[in-house]
Write a protein that holds these residues in place. Structure first.
Motif, PDB file in Angstrom:
ATOM      1  N   VAL A  75      -0.421  -2.059  -9.834  1.00 44.98           N
ATOM      2  CA  VAL A  75       0.924  -1.493  -9.897  1.00 44.98           C
ATOM      3  C   VAL A  75       0.929  -0.262 -10.806  1.00 44.98           C
ATOM      4  O   VAL A  75       1.489   0.786 -10.464  1.00 44.98           O
ATOM      5  N   HIS A  76       0.291  -0.390 -11.954  1.00 42.73           N
ATOM      6  CA  HIS A  76       0.225   0.733 -12.896  1.00 42.73           C
ATOM      7  C   HIS A  76      -0.457   1.943 -12.249  1.00 42.73           C
ATOM      8  O   HIS A  76       0.003   3.086 -12.403  1.00 42.73           O
ATOM      9  N   THR A  77      -1.534   1.712 -11.511  1.00 39.05           N
ATOM     10  CA  THR A  77      -2.282   2.818 -10.915  1.00 39.05           C
ATOM     11  C   THR A  77      -1.532   3.429  -9.742  1.00 39.05           C
ATOM     12  O   THR A  77      -1.576   4.654  -9.540  1.00 39.05           O
ATOM     13  N   LEU A  78      -0.822   2.617  -8.955  1.00 38.89           N
ATOM     14  CA  LEU A  78       0.022   3.170  -7.893  1.00 38.89           C
ATOM     15  C   LEU A  78       1.072   4.107  -8.485  1.00 38.89           C
ATOM     16  O   LEU A  78       1.353   5.183  -7.939  1.00 38.89           O
ATOM     17  N   ARG A  79       1.651   3.710  -9.611  1.00 39.78           N
ATOM     18  CA  ARG A  79       2.635   4.574 -10.266  1.00 39.78           C
ATOM     19  C   ARG A  79       1.977   5.844 -10.791  1.00 39.78           C
ATOM     20  O   ARG A  79       2.564   6.928 -10.727  1.00 39.78           O
ATOM     21  N   GLU A  80       0.767   5.698 -11.293  1.00 37.52           N
ATOM     22  CA  GLU A  80       0.038   6.876 -11.757  1.00 37.52           C
ATOM     23  C   GLU A  80      -0.204   7.840 -10.602  1.00 37.52           C
ATOM     24  O   GLU A  80      -0.211   9.068 -10.791  1.00 37.52           O
ATOM     25  N   ALA A  81      -0.394   7.293  -9.401  1.00 36.83           N
ATOM     26  CA  ALA A  81      -0.601   8.139  -8.215  1.00 36.83           C
ATOM     27  C   ALA A  81       0.689   8.799  -7.752  1.00 36.83           C
ATOM     28  O   ALA A  81       0.647   9.689  -6.898  1.00 36.83           O
ATOM     29  N   GLY A  82       1.834   8.350  -8.279  1.00 38.49           N
ATOM     30  CA  GLY A  82       3.098   8.995  -7.950  1.00 38.49           C
ATOM     31  C   GLY A  82       4.056   8.163  -7.142  1.00 38.49           C
ATOM     32  O   GLY A  82       5.142   8.640  -6.779  1.00 38.49           O
ATOM     33  N   LEU A  83       3.710   6.900  -6.834  1.00 39.39           N
ATOM     34  CA  LEU A  83       4.595   6.059  -6.041  1.00 39.39           C
ATOM     35  C   LEU A  83       5.666   5.405  -6.918  1.00 39.39           C
ATOM     36  O   LEU A  83       5.436   5.097  -8.089  1.00 39.39           O
ATOM     37  N   ASN A  84       6.834   5.212  -6.305  1.00 39.03           N
ATOM     38  CA  ASN A  84       7.901   4.443  -6.930  1.00 39.03           C
ATOM     39  C   ASN A  84       7.691   2.982  -6.537  1.00 39.03           C
ATOM     40  O   ASN A  84       8.021   2.572  -5.425  1.00 39.03           O
ATOM     41  N   VAL A  85       7.096   2.200  -7.422  1.00 37.42           N
ATOM     42  CA  VAL A  85       6.737   0.818  -7.113  1.00 37.42           C
ATOM     43  C   VAL A  85       7.806  -0.115  -7.679  1.00 37.42           C
ATOM     44  O   VAL A  85       8.222   0.022  -8.843  1.00 37.42           O
ATOM     45  N   THR A  86       8.235  -1.053  -6.880  1.00 35.25           N
ATOM     46  CA  THR A  86       9.252  -2.009  -7.302  1.00 35.25           C
ATOM     47  C   THR A  86       8.786  -2.788  -8.525  1.00 35.25           C
ATOM     48  O   THR A  86       7.673  -3.322  -8.527  1.00 35.25           O
ATOM     49  N   PRO A  87       9.615  -2.881  -9.575  1.00 32.80           N
ATOM     50  CA  PRO A  87       9.239  -3.693 -10.740  1.00 32.80           C
ATOM     51  C   PRO A  87       8.984  -5.140 -10.335  1.00 32.80           C
ATOM     52  O   PRO A  87       9.659  -5.683  -9.446  1.00 32.80           O
ATOM     53  N   SER A  88       8.017  -5.756 -10.974  1.00 31.13           N
ATOM     54  CA  SER A  88       7.672  -7.141 -10.632  1.00 31.13           C
ATOM     55  C   SER A  88       7.167  -7.861 -11.872  1.00 31.13           C
ATOM     56  O   SER A  88       6.770  -7.241 -12.856  1.00 31.13           O
ATOM     57  N   GLU A  89       7.213  -9.171 -11.806  1.00 35.01           N
ATOM     58  CA  GLU A  89       6.629 -10.029 -12.827  1.00 35.01           C
ATOM     59  C   GLU A  89       5.842 -11.121 -12.107  1.00 35.01           C
ATOM     60  O   GLU A  89       6.102 -11.428 -10.935  1.00 35.01           O
ATOM     61  N   THR A  90       4.877 -11.698 -12.801  1.00 40.50           N
ATOM     62  CA  THR A  90       4.068 -12.755 -12.202  1.00 40.50           C
ATOM     63  C   THR A  90       4.085 -13.992 -13.076  1.00 40.50           C
ATOM     64  O   THR A  90       4.377 -13.933 -14.273  1.00 40.50           O
ATOM     65  N   ALA A  91       3.773 -15.117 -12.447  1.00 45.51           N
ATOM     66  CA  ALA A  91       3.634 -16.385 -13.173  1.00 45.51           C
ATOM     67  C   ALA A  91       2.610 -17.234 -12.451  1.00 45.51           C
ATOM     68  O   ALA A  91       2.377 -17.059 -11.245  1.00 45.51           O
ATOM     69  N   ARG A  92       1.970 -18.135 -13.173  1.00 44.20           N
ATOM     70  CA  ARG A  92       1.015 -19.052 -12.545  1.00 44.20           C
ATOM     71  C   ARG A  92       1.286 -20.475 -13.020  1.00 44.20           C
ATOM     72  O   ARG A  92       1.756 -20.697 -14.134  1.00 44.20           O
ATOM     73  N   LEU A  93       0.990 -21.418 -12.138  1.00 46.24           N
ATOM     74  CA  LEU A  93       1.130 -22.824 -12.486  1.00 46.24           C
ATOM     75  C   LEU A  93       0.143 -23.645 -11.688  1.00 46.24           C
ATOM     76  O   LEU A  93      -0.307 -23.230 -10.608  1.00 46.24           O
ATOM     77  N   GLU A  94      -0.209 -24.796 -12.212  1.00 44.23           N
ATOM     78  CA  GLU A  94      -1.133 -25.713 -11.544  1.00 44.23           C
ATOM     79  C   GLU A  94      -0.330 -26.731 -10.749  1.00 44.23           C
ATOM     80  O   GLU A  94       0.690 -27.247 -11.221  1.00 44.23           O
ATOM     81  N   HIS A  95      -0.793 -27.011  -9.537  1.00 42.80           N
ATOM     82  CA  HIS A  95      -0.133 -28.032  -8.723  1.00 42.80           C
ATOM     83  C   HIS A  95      -1.119 -28.569  -7.703  1.00 42.80           C
ATOM     84  O   HIS A  95      -1.733 -27.816  -6.952  1.00 42.80           O
ATOM     85  N   GLY A  96      -1.292 -29.872  -7.697  1.00 41.06           N
ATOM     86  CA  GLY A  96      -2.134 -30.520  -6.698  1.00 41.06           C
ATOM     87  C   GLY A  96      -3.579 -30.088  -6.739  1.00 41.06           C
ATOM     88  O   GLY A  96      -4.237 -30.047  -5.692  1.00 41.06           O
ATOM     89  N   GLY A  97      -4.086 -29.767  -7.923  1.00 41.52           N
ATOM     90  CA  GLY A  97      -5.479 -29.374  -8.040  1.00 41.52           C
ATOM     91  C   GLY A  97      -5.742 -27.907  -7.766  1.00 41.52           C
ATOM     92  O   GLY A  97      -6.887 -27.458  -7.850  1.00 41.52           O
ATOM     93  N   ARG A  98      -4.700 -27.155  -7.438  1.00 48.02           N
ATOM     94  CA  ARG A  98      -4.834 -25.722  -7.240  1.00 48.02           C
ATOM     95  C   ARG A  98      -3.944 -24.989  -8.223  1.00 48.02           C
ATOM     96  O   ARG A  98      -3.026 -25.559  -8.808  1.00 48.02           O
ATOM     97  N   TRP A  99      -4.204 -23.683  -8.368  1.00 50.50           N
ATOM     98  CA  TRP A  99      -3.329 -22.829  -9.138  1.00 50.50           C
ATOM     99  C   TRP A  99      -2.568 -21.919  -8.183  1.00 50.50           C
ATOM    100  O   TRP A  99      -3.125 -21.420  -7.219  1.00 50.50           O
ATOM    101  N   ILE A 100      -1.297 -21.779  -8.448  1.00 47.46           N
ATOM    102  CA  ILE A 100      -0.404 -20.988  -7.605  1.00 47.46           C
ATOM    103  C   ILE A 100       0.098 -19.813  -8.420  1.00 47.46           C
ATOM    104  O   ILE A 100       0.513 -19.976  -9.570  1.00 47.46           O
ATOM    105  N   VAL A 101       0.053 -18.631  -7.834  1.00 50.41           N
ATOM    106  CA  VAL A 101       0.605 -17.435  -8.468  1.00 50.41           C
ATOM    107  C   VAL A 101       1.868 -17.031  -7.723  1.00 50.41           C
ATOM    108  O   VAL A 101       1.897 -17.019  -6.490  1.00 50.41           O
ATOM    109  N   TYR A 102       2.895 -16.727  -8.490  1.00 49.79           N
ATOM    110  CA  TYR A 102       4.134 -16.180  -7.944  1.00 49.79           C
ATOM    111  C   TYR A 102       4.282 -14.732  -8.412  1.00 49.79           C
ATOM    112  O   TYR A 102       4.005 -14.411  -9.573  1.00 49.79           O
ATOM    113  N   ILE A 103       4.738 -13.881  -7.497  1.00 50.07           N
ATOM    114  CA  ILE A 103       5.143 -12.518  -7.847  1.00 50.07           C
ATOM    115  C   ILE A 103       6.648 -12.432  -7.595  1.00 50.07           C
ATOM    116  O   ILE A 103       7.116 -12.747  -6.495  1.00 50.07           O
TER     117      ILE A 103
END
Length: 315
Positions: A75-103
């Motif tokens: 995201v940082h590099t896309l902005r450096e290239a000049g794009l207007n990138v939608t702000p985002s946040e991420t989170a991770r959690l463990e469930h059922g033996g896997r890890w899930i990432v949310y954006i």
């Protein structure tokens, strides 16, 4: 930026009750906003206005954390290239033996998103929109030329990955409308020629009996096509078939061929675009059919299937 992330405890509660076959019937209902090849975008009850992109394919916290860090760098590099990138946040959690990432990103008004706007705008409005999308894509490839061998970006430029700020469907995009790019979930970036995104992540959602074939036939193409300006624009144009607007393609070709030639590539033809789309559509229809077979096998073996699949994608 105001916080948009959803609390982890709420996400854990959602995951504990998630019905992947029918997310809207879960104890915490989820409305599907969009499907991707490796993730699904949801709107969770109680957090309307937030688009939650869910990726359940990580085997360890280290893998999930590395993906989050790469996403932020992308995201940082896309902005450096000049794009207007939608702000985002991420989170991770463990469930059922896997890890899930949310954006998490803000949810745009539906009609402001490119593929929906195609059905509202005049043909001239669509042309202006495509002109602006291609101009944004050229910023990425200019950045790549300037930083070749050091840092290079891959990008999926499909019309459905762009939103228009302050969109007026009556007049369409004017010369000063600001486009926002929001498909940051496949953070393709090369550092000193080395791809930073683990290509095996693309295979996690694939049926186990097809992994070897996909790795052999399709994975190299997936990991390189988004670094090629002509292929990115080809995908943009061919996607008008999927969006049920093939009537617009001749007009769109008129506006994309000039910058394509300026970038040093041959212009597109209608026949070439049609063949490209037919092949691409066949691949993804077949892939979805096999994923549904895999989901059934998981059910028969009483194993959880973590992915949310569309019943049918109109192509």
């Amino acid at each position: 930026m105001s916080p948009i992330a959803i609390p982890l405890e709420f996400l854990k509660e959602f995951e504990n009750g998630l019905n992947p076959r029918f997310p809207e019937r879960s104890p915490i209902p989820a409305r599907i906003l969009g499907y991707g090849e490796i993730g699904t975008t949801l709107e969770l009850a109680g957090y309307e206005g937030v688009a939650c992109k869910r990726f359940p394919m990580f085997y360890s916290e280290e893998e999930a954390g590395a993906y989050q860090a790469l996403h932020d760098a992308y995201v940082h590099t896309l902005r450096e290239a000049g794009l207007n990138v939608t702000p985002s946040e991420t989170a991770r959690l463990e469930h059922g033996g896997r890890w899930i990432v949310y954006i998490f990103q803000k949810k745009f008004p539906a009609d402001s998103i490119g593929h929906r706007a195609l059905h509202i705008l005049s043909p001239e409005g669509v042309r202006r929109l495509v002109v602006q999308v291609v101009a944004e894509l050229r910023k990425v490839f200019t950045f790549n030329r300037l930083h070749r061998g050091e840092r290079e970006l891959g990008i999926d430029g499909q019309i459905s990955n762009w939103a228009m700020a302050e969109f007026d469907p009556r007049s369409g995009p004017g010369p000063d409308v600001q486009l926002a790019y929001f498909d940051t979930s496949t953070p393709l970036m090369r550092i000193k020629g080395q791809e930073q995104l683990n290509p095996e992540l693309f295979l996690r959602s694939a049926p186990s009996f097809l992994v070897w074939l996909i790795r052999w036939l399709f994975l190299p193409d997936v990991m390189t096509r988004y670094y090629d300006f002509r292929q990115v624009v080809m995908d943009l144009v061919a996607n008008f078939y999927k969006e049920q607007r093939p009537d617009l393609i001749p007009s769109v070709l008129e506006v994309v061929n000039e910058p394509t030639v300026e970038e040093g590539f041959l212009p597109f033809t209608m026949g070439e675009v049609r063949r490209y789309y037919r092949q691409d559509a066949w691949i993804w229809r077949t892939y979805l059919a096999f994923r549904k077979v895999d989901r059934t096998l998981h059910h028969l073996m009483r194993r959880p299937y973590p992915y949310i699949l569309p019943e049918k994608i109109r192509r």
